[in-house]
Scaffold this active site. Structure first.
Site, PDB file in Angstrom:
ATOM      1  N   MET A 119     -47.534  86.160 -52.341  1.00  0.00           N
ATOM      2  CA  MET A 119     -47.751  87.964 -52.260  1.00  0.00           C
ATOM      3  C   MET A 119     -48.156  88.184 -53.785  1.00  0.00           C
ATOM      4  O   MET A 119     -47.737  87.499 -54.762  1.00  0.00           O
ATOM      5  CB  MET A 119     -46.755  88.767 -51.664  1.00  0.00           C
ATOM      6  N   HIS A 120     -48.314  89.335 -53.901  1.00  0.00           N
ATOM      7  CA  HIS A 120     -48.991  89.939 -55.186  1.00  0.00           C
ATOM      8  C   HIS A 120     -47.951  89.874 -56.520  1.00  0.00           C
ATOM      9  O   HIS A 120     -46.945  89.591 -56.327  1.00  0.00           O
ATOM     10  CB  HIS A 120     -49.204  91.414 -54.879  1.00  0.00           C
ATOM     11  N   GLU A 121     -48.765  89.603 -57.415  1.00  0.00           N
ATOM     12  CA  GLU A 121     -48.265  89.560 -58.844  1.00  0.00           C
ATOM     13  C   GLU A 121     -47.041  88.482 -58.978  1.00  0.00           C
ATOM     14  O   GLU A 121     -46.204  88.746 -59.772  1.00  0.00           O
ATOM     15  CB  GLU A 121     -47.681  90.932 -59.135  1.00  0.00           C
ATOM     16  N   GLY A 166     -43.759  89.574 -53.618  1.00  0.00           N
ATOM     17  CA  GLY A 166     -44.236  90.111 -54.621  1.00  0.00           C
ATOM     18  C   GLY A 166     -43.408  90.194 -55.743  1.00  0.00           C
ATOM     19  O   GLY A 166     -42.093  90.194 -55.684  1.00  0.00           O
ATOM     20  N   LYS A 167     -43.923  89.827 -56.871  1.00  0.00           N
ATOM     21  CA  LYS A 167     -43.176  89.673 -58.236  1.00  0.00           C
ATOM     22  C   LYS A 167     -42.220  88.758 -58.223  1.00  0.00           C
ATOM     23  O   LYS A 167     -41.173  88.730 -59.221  1.00  0.00           O
ATOM     24  CB  LYS A 167     -42.742  91.101 -58.505  1.00  0.00           C
TER      25      LYS A 167
END
Length: 198
Positions: free
Chosen positions: A129-131, A148-149
């Site tokens: 997922m994102h970042e 994410g992250k």
């Protein structure tokens, strides 16, 4: 008809199917399962030796579908030195900038804002997922979800259907077992499993 210029490294029917679906024309496949002899596999020339495959096929590019990350890196390094390139192969959703040797299987996802390093493999239905920051030669198992992250160190392996919660760090060479739910950072070289992962 144009001569095929790609070799498939890692003999799996799923990888072969993705190449066919993407219109990648293959000159052959290389995998240690074929031993030191040349044979045929799914009607392709099959080689047990990577450099032999390069010389006999006259390929200039390769699809890097080897599951074991250490072997994947060895093949990548030796064949880069031999002059082959490894264009990214994507059969899923790719919202990030691809890196050399990326192999993103069907139904896989790499979301926006991710930073990918060379030789990453995302198996069928795996999701980053994102970042996220993804190290070199990371493997994401089938159905695994990295939220994410997250930072994934070089050569870490996220097992089938595992979940890594947001903002965590998985160290280099760490292995997250199938179905695990990771709720805290995982040190380099550690094996964790279970829910929560320990």
């Amino acid at each position: 008809m144009e001569k095929p210029t790609y070799l498939l490294f890692g003999a799996s029917p799923e990888a072969l199917g993705l190449c066919h679906a993407l219109g990648i024309s293959l000159a052959g496949v290389s995998d240690p399962i074929f031993g030191g002899r040349q044979t045929r596999w799914f009607d392709l020339p099959a080689y047990g030796n990577d450099l032999d495959a390069c010389q006999k096929s006259n390929a200039s590019s390769a699809v890097l579908a080897i599951d074991n990350s250490r072997i994947r890196e060895q093949v990548y390094r030796s064949l880069i030195d031999a002059g082959l390139d490894f264009p990214p192969v994507s059969g899923g959703y790719l919202g990030a900038e691809p890196a050399s040797g990326l192999f993103l299987q069907r139904l896989g996802n790499v979301s926006e804002g991710c930073i990918l390093s060379e030789g990453v493999r995302v198996n069928i239905g795996g999701s980053i997922m994102h970042e996220c920051v993804v190290g070199r030669f990371v493997t994401i198992g089938p159905g695994a979800v990295v939220l994410g992250k997250v930072t994934l160190g070089d050569h870490c392996y996220i097992g089938a259907n595992a979940t890594v919660l947001p903002g965590l760090s998985i160290g280099a060479g760490a292995l997250v077992g199938a179905g695990a739910v990771v709720t805290k950072d995982v040190p380099a070289g550690t094996v964790v499993k279970g829910n929560p992962a320990r």
